[in-house]
Write a protein that holds these residues in place. Structure first.
Motif, PDB file in Angstrom:
ATOM      1  N   GLU A   1       0.834  -1.201   0.000  1.00 43.42           N
ATOM      2  CA  GLU A   1       0.000   0.000   0.000  1.00 43.42           C
ATOM      3  C   GLU A   1       0.874   1.259   0.000  1.00 43.42           C
ATOM      4  N   ALA A   2       2.096   1.147   0.515  1.00 42.35           N
ATOM      5  CA  ALA A   2       3.015   2.291   0.453  1.00 42.35           C
ATOM      6  C   ALA A   2       3.509   2.477  -0.986  1.00 42.35           C
ATOM      7  N   ARG A   3       3.837   1.375  -1.636  1.00 44.88           N
ATOM      8  CA  ARG A   3       4.292   1.468  -3.034  1.00 44.88           C
ATOM      9  C   ARG A   3       3.186   2.013  -3.931  1.00 44.88           C
ATOM     10  N   ARG A   4       1.956   1.621  -3.597  1.00 43.94           N
ATOM     11  CA  ARG A   4       0.840   2.070  -4.424  1.00 43.94           C
ATOM     12  C   ARG A   4       0.632   3.586  -4.388  1.00 43.94           C
ATOM     13  N   LEU A   5       1.070   4.237  -3.322  1.00 43.44           N
ATOM     14  CA  LEU A   5       0.946   5.697  -3.268  1.00 43.44           C
ATOM     15  C   LEU A   5       1.711   6.317  -4.430  1.00 43.44           C
ATOM     16  N   TYR A   6       2.973   5.887  -4.573  1.00 49.32           N
ATOM     17  CA  TYR A   6       3.786   6.452  -5.658  1.00 49.32           C
ATOM     18  C   TYR A   6       3.204   6.070  -7.010  1.00 49.32           C
ATOM     19  N   GLN A   7       2.830   4.823  -7.099  1.00 45.38           N
ATOM     20  CA  GLN A   7       2.320   4.332  -8.377  1.00 45.38           C
ATOM     21  C   GLN A   7       1.121   5.151  -8.853  1.00 45.38           C
ATOM     22  N   GLN A   8       0.230   5.489  -7.921  1.00 43.30           N
ATOM     23  CA  GLN A   8      -0.982   6.218  -8.319  1.00 43.30           C
ATOM     24  C   GLN A   8      -0.676   7.606  -8.853  1.00 43.30           C
ATOM     25  N   ILE A   9       0.428   8.195  -8.397  1.00 38.23           N
ATOM     26  CA  ILE A   9       0.742   9.556  -8.836  1.00 38.23           C
ATOM     27  C   ILE A   9       1.071   9.566 -10.325  1.00 38.23           C
ATOM     28  N   ASP A  10       1.805   8.533 -10.774  1.00 36.40           N
ATOM     29  CA  ASP A  10       2.130   8.436 -12.201  1.00 36.40           C
ATOM     30  C   ASP A  10       2.518   6.983 -12.525  1.00 36.40           C
ATOM     31  N   PRO A  11       1.536   6.181 -12.911  1.00 37.51           N
ATOM     32  CA  PRO A  11       1.789   4.740 -13.112  1.00 37.51           C
ATOM     33  C   PRO A  11       2.879   4.448 -14.152  1.00 37.51           C
ATOM     34  N   ASP A  12       2.936   5.206 -15.222  1.00 37.05           N
ATOM     35  CA  ASP A  12       3.952   4.935 -16.250  1.00 37.05           C
ATOM     36  C   ASP A  12       5.353   5.216 -15.732  1.00 37.05           C
ATOM     37  N   LEU A  13       5.486   6.350 -15.076  1.00 33.87           N
ATOM     38  CA  LEU A  13       6.801   6.694 -14.530  1.00 33.87           C
ATOM     39  C   LEU A  13       7.224   5.667 -13.481  1.00 33.87           C
ATOM     40  N   TRP A  14       6.271   5.201 -12.701  1.00 35.75           N
ATOM     41  CA  TRP A  14       6.560   4.204 -11.669  1.00 35.75           C
ATOM     42  C   TRP A  14       7.191   2.959 -12.292  1.00 35.75           C
ATOM     43  N   GLU A  15       6.693   2.524 -13.447  1.00 37.94           N
ATOM     44  CA  GLU A  15       7.299   1.385 -14.145  1.00 37.94           C
ATOM     45  C   GLU A  15       8.670   1.761 -14.677  1.00 37.94           C
ATOM     46  N   LEU A  16       8.735   2.950 -15.262  1.00 39.91           N
ATOM     47  CA  LEU A  16       9.977   3.401 -15.891  1.00 39.91           C
ATOM     48  C   LEU A  16      11.139   3.480 -14.894  1.00 39.91           C
ATOM     49  N   VAL A  17      10.871   3.910 -13.676  1.00 44.01           N
ATOM     50  CA  VAL A  17      11.943   4.010 -12.670  1.00 44.01           C
ATOM     51  C   VAL A  17      12.075   2.703 -11.889  1.00 44.01           C
ATOM     52  N   TYR A  18      11.406   1.664 -12.356  1.00 43.18           N
ATOM     53  CA  TYR A  18      11.472   0.333 -11.786  1.00 43.18           C
ATOM     54  C   TYR A  18      11.145   0.336 -10.295  1.00 43.18           C
ATOM     55  N   HIS A  19      10.030   0.998  -9.978  1.00 43.36           N
ATOM     56  CA  HIS A  19       9.482   0.946  -8.618  1.00 43.36           C
ATOM     57  C   HIS A  19      10.417   1.525  -7.563  1.00 43.36           C
ATOM     58  N   ASN A  20      11.201   2.503  -7.973  1.00 43.13           N
ATOM     59  CA  ASN A  20      12.154   3.124  -7.059  1.00 43.13           C
ATOM     60  C   ASN A  20      11.628   4.505  -6.670  1.00 43.13           C
ATOM     61  N   PRO A  21      11.167   4.670  -5.420  1.00 47.15           N
ATOM     62  CA  PRO A  21      10.513   5.933  -5.052  1.00 47.15           C
ATOM     63  C   PRO A  21      11.444   7.147  -5.063  1.00 47.15           C
ATOM     64  N   VAL A  22      12.746   6.914  -4.801  1.00 52.93           N
ATOM     65  CA  VAL A  22      13.651   8.061  -4.780  1.00 52.93           C
ATOM     66  C   VAL A  22      13.780   8.646  -6.190  1.00 52.93           C
ATOM     67  N   ARG A  23      14.038   7.785  -7.145  1.00 53.01           N
ATOM     68  CA  ARG A  23      14.107   8.275  -8.535  1.00 53.01           C
ATOM     69  C   ARG A  23      12.773   8.847  -8.971  1.00 53.01           C
ATOM     70  N   PHE A  24      11.734   8.186  -8.526  1.00 53.61           N
ATOM     71  CA  PHE A  24      10.391   8.638  -8.883  1.00 53.61           C
ATOM     72  C   PHE A  24      10.179  10.084  -8.443  1.00 53.61           C
ATOM     73  N   LEU A  25      10.535  10.386  -7.204  1.00 55.31           N
ATOM     74  CA  LEU A  25      10.290  11.736  -6.682  1.00 55.31           C
ATOM     75  C   LEU A  25      11.165  12.775  -7.376  1.00 55.31           C
ATOM     76  N   ARG A  26      12.267  12.331  -7.933  1.00 59.65           N
ATOM     77  CA  ARG A  26      13.108  13.282  -8.675  1.00 59.65           C
ATOM     78  C   ARG A  26      12.575  13.546 -10.068  1.00 59.65           C
ATOM     79  N   GLU A  27      11.918  12.559 -10.634  1.00 61.07           N
ATOM     80  CA  GLU A  27      11.550  12.707 -12.032  1.00 61.07           C
ATOM     81  C   GLU A  27      10.091  13.068 -12.259  1.00 61.07           C
ATOM     82  N   VAL A  28       9.266  12.907 -11.238  1.00 56.22           N
ATOM     83  CA  VAL A  28       7.838  13.134 -11.436  1.00 56.22           C
ATOM     84  C   VAL A  28       7.592  14.621 -11.750  1.00 56.22           C
ATOM     85  N   ARG A  29       6.602  14.867 -12.591  1.00 61.33           N
ATOM     86  CA  ARG A  29       6.290  16.256 -12.940  1.00 61.33           C
ATOM     87  C   ARG A  29       5.388  16.866 -11.876  1.00 61.33           C
TER      88      ARG A  29
END
Ligand SMILES: *Cc1c(COP(=O)(O)O)cnc(C)c1O
Length: 710
Positions: free
Chosen positions: A34-62
């Motif tokens: 459920e914690a991973r799903r928080l990030y995923q919901q913000i941008d599902p495509d990016l979540w796959e692209l950064v391979y489920h890595n929240p740190v990279r996700f938070l750097r790259e999300v628009r």
């Protein structure tokens, strides 16, 4: 809190959900879907692209994604619930450890391993050993053990597996940017970064220490890619198991000796030292050196070190145990033995093992000679290990050799399908995860309607098919060609999974022994079968790579194509999908070479019964109703005979037992006999082969008796 300069690299987060950043820096997220799903919901495509890595996700999300999500009430509720769970977890005082060892304070267990399999975004593991260490650290956190883990952060990780058009494995290394993962420099209490130094032949090497927070537990990882190391030394920790023997000695010197020094610099004073496999065994020499420098004799120092040290062996194959020629050890340690107050011969004798090619300094012998508790990782492996190392105890019979066993387990929350977790929540009560090793509790699962289990399993199989097709499609996009075979796999077909390292003893090609018989099984029009393979072999293991190539090429043959696929890049993510989505977990190593095996434990937890050789953990688990046994509990002197007998047993079991149980359906379309086997697999394996049961054993039998000894 002081200003965190890392924040400058991140997309600005609205205050309302600002703690997503804090959460990204605690791997707690990696075992809480459920914690991973928080990030995923913000941008599902990016979540796959950064391979489920929240740190990279938070750097790259628009930024506009944040603005949209922060207006979503449902998301905010989920966010609040996750953060409340996280706070409750980190702050809880009512834990397994405080309940079982009330009042025990000031004891620390240091756990050393060359690899840690924490999450797919952190490629610092190669296979079972690393996954076991990763699960160990997560569960140590869940149980609130006073625990610190030590290893390497490999900037180029283990390799990414690619197959060329012929199915030949090649390795891709990409450089990991530490700013992109949940790691930060380890800091002393007064805020200083930690760099340790270790003497290597003709130079001093430096290693910087990083820290990854795993729930309540710190994981300390060293990196040698720093100034002022020479370019060669900067590469030393670049890759897991890279390089030649000399490089291995250098790596293991930094791991064992540097690791102790890292703990010292951080002011951590362990009372228990656990060596997970022999790679870190040099640590005992550093501990002895410290004591000798304080004035103790060498013999006393060795006794003292020994009384605080625990060693787990994982390798029943002699060649898998590191042993180095004396001249090489001499080159590394000639300045070290005088600091122990001993000469060359005395030093070599601490770990001497005679091999066909001469005397060696053996890491496993070093670890066994200098530990007070030693264990193999299943009952059968304990027996094999006692035989292998009996020569170290010439006065003892094999049964008396002081190597016991603690059978491996898996970290339940990391491997359980969220869809099944819902079923378990309903059936077992919401606190079941705090009692996963309670066998009685699991029996409540017998009362769950078969339809509930079966519907969930059908859903999980469909999810896996979608995953496998997408992975296969991506592979061909990568190769720049249309798929060789399409369509692949069918949603209602009995699906076997075989995923493991392609070491030859695991016999990935066994099921192909009699091709015509296999084709008949797969293509039975009423009762078809399909198989998903995945697995990597060590970059230097050409026989293993030939196995991969054979499986790949066979998967394109008429009569097999579409029913057999090979998925590239077996890692934690692929493993997670497979162990929950297939119907049967196939395991056919050459007995008794599998020390334990843990992938089958992950499968059984998800109601996926094992079809397995009686090797490793399976003889302890198999009860005739929770899966199937291949072959007999015996040893062979002729491998060809062993392979044929096992293959025939495999075909017969499939034809006569597995396939009928799956396809016999009642009027409502439910295979009741099958679902009973799935339930039995969960009820008997989930508690007994949990990481909770395993760590309780380590703690009660080893850690605490050592820590509390006067
Ligand atoms: C569980 C796991 C393993 C270990 O599986 P074995 O059964 O020991 O072969 C290896 N690799 C990955 C990615 C895993 O998840």
């Amino acid at each position: 809190m002081t200003l965190d300069t890392r924040q400058l690299l991140f997309t600005p987060i609205p205050d309302r959900i600002a703690r997503l950043q804090e959460l990204a820096y605690n791997l707690w997220w990696s075992w809480h879907p459920e914690a991973r799903r928080l990030y995923q919901q913000i941008d599902p495509d990016l979540w796959e692209l950064v391979y489920h890595n929240p740190v990279r996700f938070l750097r790259e999300v628009r930024q506009h994604r944040f603005e949209t999500i922060v207006a979503n009430q449902e998301f905010l509720q989920q966010y609040d619930a996750v953060m409340a769970d996280f706070d409750a977890y980190v702050g809880s005082k009512d834990t397994w450890f405080t309940r079982h060892y009330p009042g025990v304070q000031g004891k620390t267990i240091a756990y050393f391993s060359a690899e840690f399999g924490m999450h797919e975004s952190l490629p610092i593991y190669s296979g079972g050993l690393g996954i076991l260490s990763g699960d160990h650290v997560k569960e140590a956190s869940d149980m609130d053990l006073p625990f610190v883990a030590v290893g390497f952060i490999y900037p180029q990780g283990y390799f990414r597996q690619r197959l060329d058009q012929s199915g030949w494995q090649f390795a891709e290394y990409t450089k990991m940017n530490f700013a992109d993962v949940s790691a930060s420099p380890a800091l002393t209490d007064d805020g200083h970064e930690v760099v340790v130094d270790v003497e290597l032949p003709g130079r001093t090497i430096f290693a910087k220490v990083y820290r990854i927070q795993v729930g309540r537990v710190p994981l300390l990882l060293m990196d040698t890619d720093i100034h002022p190391n020479s370019p060669q030394d900067r590469e030393l920790s670049a890759r897991l198991y890279g390089g030649d023997q000399e490089m291995r000695v250098a790596q293991e010197t930094v791991l064992g000796i540097g690791g102790v020094r890292a703990l010292r610099k951080l002011g951590i004073a362990p009372t228990v030292w656990h060596m997970n496999e022999g790679h870190s065994a040099f640590l005992v020499l550093e501990l002895a050196r410290e004591l000798v420098q304080q004035g103790m004799s060498f013999e006393q120092a060795m006794q003292q070190v020994k009384s605080h040290t625990i060693f787990t062996t994982h390798t029943p194959v002699p060649a898998g145990n590191d042993a180095f020629p004396f001249p090489m050890i001499e080159k590394f340690f000639w300045q070290f033995w005088p600091q122990l107050g001993i000469n060359r011969d005395e030093f070599m004798n601490v770990a001497r093992q005679e091999q066909d090619w001469g005397p060696t300094f053996a890491m496993t012998a070093l670890a066994i000679n200098l530990s007070t508790h030693r264990n193999g990782v299943s009952k059968l492996h304990g027996h094999v290990a006692r035989g292998m190392w009996q020569w170290l105890f010439p006065e003892k019979s094999q049964d008396e050799v002081p190597i016991t066993s603690i059978t491996n387990g898996v970290h339940t929350a990391s491997w359980l399908a969220p869809e099944l977790r819902k079923v378990y929540n309903e059936a077992l009560g919401n606190d079941w995860e705090d009692r996963v090793d309670d066998g009685e509790m699991w029996k409540k699962l017998y009362d769950v309607p078969n339809k509930t289990i079966w519907d969930t399993k059908q859903q999980l199989r469909r999810n896996l098919m979608a995953f496998a097709r997408e992975r296969t499609r991506q592979r061909f996009v990568h190769l720049g060609q249309p798929p060789a075979i399409w369509p692949i796999l069918e949603e209602h077909v009995l699906t076997l999974g075989f995923a493991r390292r392609f070491a030859t003893y695991k016999r990935a090609t066994l099921i192909f022994k009699d091709l015509e018989r296999l084709k008949a099984i797969l293509n039975n029009p009423n009762r078809p079968v399909q198989i998903i393979f995945a697995g990597k072999s060590h970059p230097k293991d050409d026989p293993g790579k030939h196995f991969i190539q054979s499986v790949y090429q066979l998967s394109l043959q008429p009569g097999l194509a579409g029913r057999i696929i090979f998925l590239e890049e077996y890692d934690i993510a692929v493993g997670r999908e497979l162990v929950k989505g297939v119907d049967v977990w196939l395991n056919n190593p050459r007995r008794p070479h599998e020390a334990s095996g843990t992938s089958g434990q992950k499968a059984s937890l998800n109601g996926v019964p094992n079809l397995s050789i009686l090797d490793g953990w399976w003889p302890e688990a198999f009860n005739g109703r929770n899966g199937w046994a291949i072959g007999e509990e015996r040893e062979y002197s002729n491998q060809e005979e062993q392979d044929w007998n096992d293959a025939v047993s495999l075909y017969e079991t499939l034809e006569n037992e597995v396939i009928p149980a799956f396809y016999d359906r009642d009027a409502a379309g439910i295979p009741n006999r099958w679902v009973d086997i799935c339930k039995e697999s969960i009820v008997t394996c989930a508690p007994q082969f949990s990481m909770r049961r395993m760590i309780a054993e380590y703690t009660n039998r080893f850690y605490m008796p050592v820590a509390l000894e006067k």
